[in-house]
Design an enzyme around this catalytic site. Structure first.
Site, PDB file in Angstrom:
ATOM      1  CD  GLU A 293      49.775 -38.041  -4.839  1.00 36.17           C
ATOM      2  OE1 GLU A 293      49.988 -37.811  -3.628  1.00 36.17           O
ATOM      3  OE2 GLU A 293      49.648 -39.195  -5.299  1.00 36.17           O
TER       4      GLU A 293
ATOM      5  CG  HIS B 251      48.623 -42.988 -14.010  1.00 35.94           C
ATOM      6  ND1 HIS B 251      49.584 -42.420 -13.208  1.00 35.94           N
ATOM      7  CD2 HIS B 251      48.232 -42.004 -14.861  1.00 35.94           C
ATOM      8  CE1 HIS B 251      49.759 -41.152 -13.557  1.00 35.94           C
ATOM      9  NE2 HIS B 251      48.949 -40.883 -14.550  1.00 35.94           N
TER      10      HIS B 251
END
EC number: 1.17.7.4
Length: 319
Positions: free
Chosen positions: A133, A47
């Site tokens: 996640e 990210h």
């Protein structure tokens, strides 16, 4: 003589890339070297928009789902955040050459959840809904097998199948303090719940938060270098605020700095999320050097020597 105001900068150490991020980025770059462009990547490999744009320039194509990948013999790489089991299964059904760059510490959480499930325990996952996640961890088991809990309040009213047959795992990028509070709430409500043998919060998340806690109370302001969609970067900003820093901001590039807010400071802390490259820290330091006379000090709270090898497919192809 200089007419610039003086600024004491405290650099957090460790900061920036962790071993899982280095492994994931190296996986894309190695795949490009071995197989040539394009290489497909499901979701942002990490990210950080700067990193993603850099890989795009080298020939990586980022997609959100596998149906965006044409029939090809080029590899498709899964991001560091991990994927539900349905994704590798879909790749196999289409004969896609898949390379899994999931961080080994995330994979550890997946295996823990599977083990508890196979032993007949209901699994609770401490994490943030919608984070890739968390989506990946939830997708390791049949739908409904894992209950996601996000706040202590949710734990108080949580309905489980058997209070004496529970286990919990956590997202790896959470606030250490928030997670401790969640675990305390879980063990208070469910005294027989089983947790991981070692903390699921990754070493890099813990170390970066500890470094911020060290300097946040003694600086006028603190900058976290990272992307707004980076969980661990957002947690660093929150940790700074909770630790007494009155002005904590998350920025990706020097252009994002709100200079008016920093015009009257005499001390500044700087750290970087686990997916932020050091070049962005250097860029921001250079921008402050144009406006201030800098005195730079590094505050180190841990030494990191962690290394994760590349995914097996890439190691074998290169040998």
């Amino acid at each position: 003589m200089t007419d610039k105001p003086k600024l004491h900068i405290l650099l957090c150490a460790p900061r920036g890339f962790c071993a899982g991020v280095v492994r994931a980025i190296d996986a894309v770059e190695q795949a490009l070297r071995l197989y040539g462009a394009p290489v497909y990547v499901r979701h942002e490999i990490v990210h950080n928009k700067f990193v993603v744009e850099g890989l795009k320039a080298k020939g990586a194509i980022f997609v959100e789902e596998l149906d965006e990948v044409p029939d090809t013999d080029k590899p498709v790489i899964f991001s560091a955040h991990g994927v539900p089991k349905s994704i590798p299964a879909e790749a196999q059904s289409r004969n896609i050459f898949a390379i899994d760059a999931t961080c080994p510490l995330v994979t550890k959480v997946h295996r823990e959840a599977e083990l508890h499930h196979n032993n007949g325990r209901q699994v609770l996952l401490v994490g943030h809904a919608g984070h890739p996640e968390v989506v990946g961890t939830l997708g390791q088991l049949p739908e409904g097998s894992i209950l996601l809990v996000q706040t202590p309040g949710e734990i108080e009213t949580l309905q489980v199948k058997d209070e004496k047959n529970l286990a919990y795992v956590t997202q790896t990028t959470l606030s250490v303090d928030d997670t401790r509070n969640m675990v305390e709430a879980l063990t208070k409500r469910f005294p027989e719940i089983i947790g991981p043998h070692r903390e699921d919060i990754c070493y890099a998340t813990t170390n970066r938060q500890e470094a911020v806690k060290r300097i946040a109370p003694i600086v006028d302001a603190l900058l976290v270098v990272g992307s707004s969609n980076s969980s661990n970067s957002q947690r660093l900003r929150e940790v700074a605020e909770r630790s007494g820093c009155k002005l904590a901001r998350l920025v990706l590039r020097a252009d994002d700095v709100e200079w008016d807010l920093f015009s009257n400071i005499s001390s500044l802390g700087i750290t970087a999320g686990a997916s932020a490259p050091e070049v962005l820290v250097e860029e921001i330091m250079a921008a402050f050097a144009e406006r201030f006379e800098l005195e730079v000090e590094t505050v180190s709270t841990a030494d990191e020597g962690v290394f994760f090898p590349l995914p097996r497919e890439l190691r074998q192809a290169a040998s």
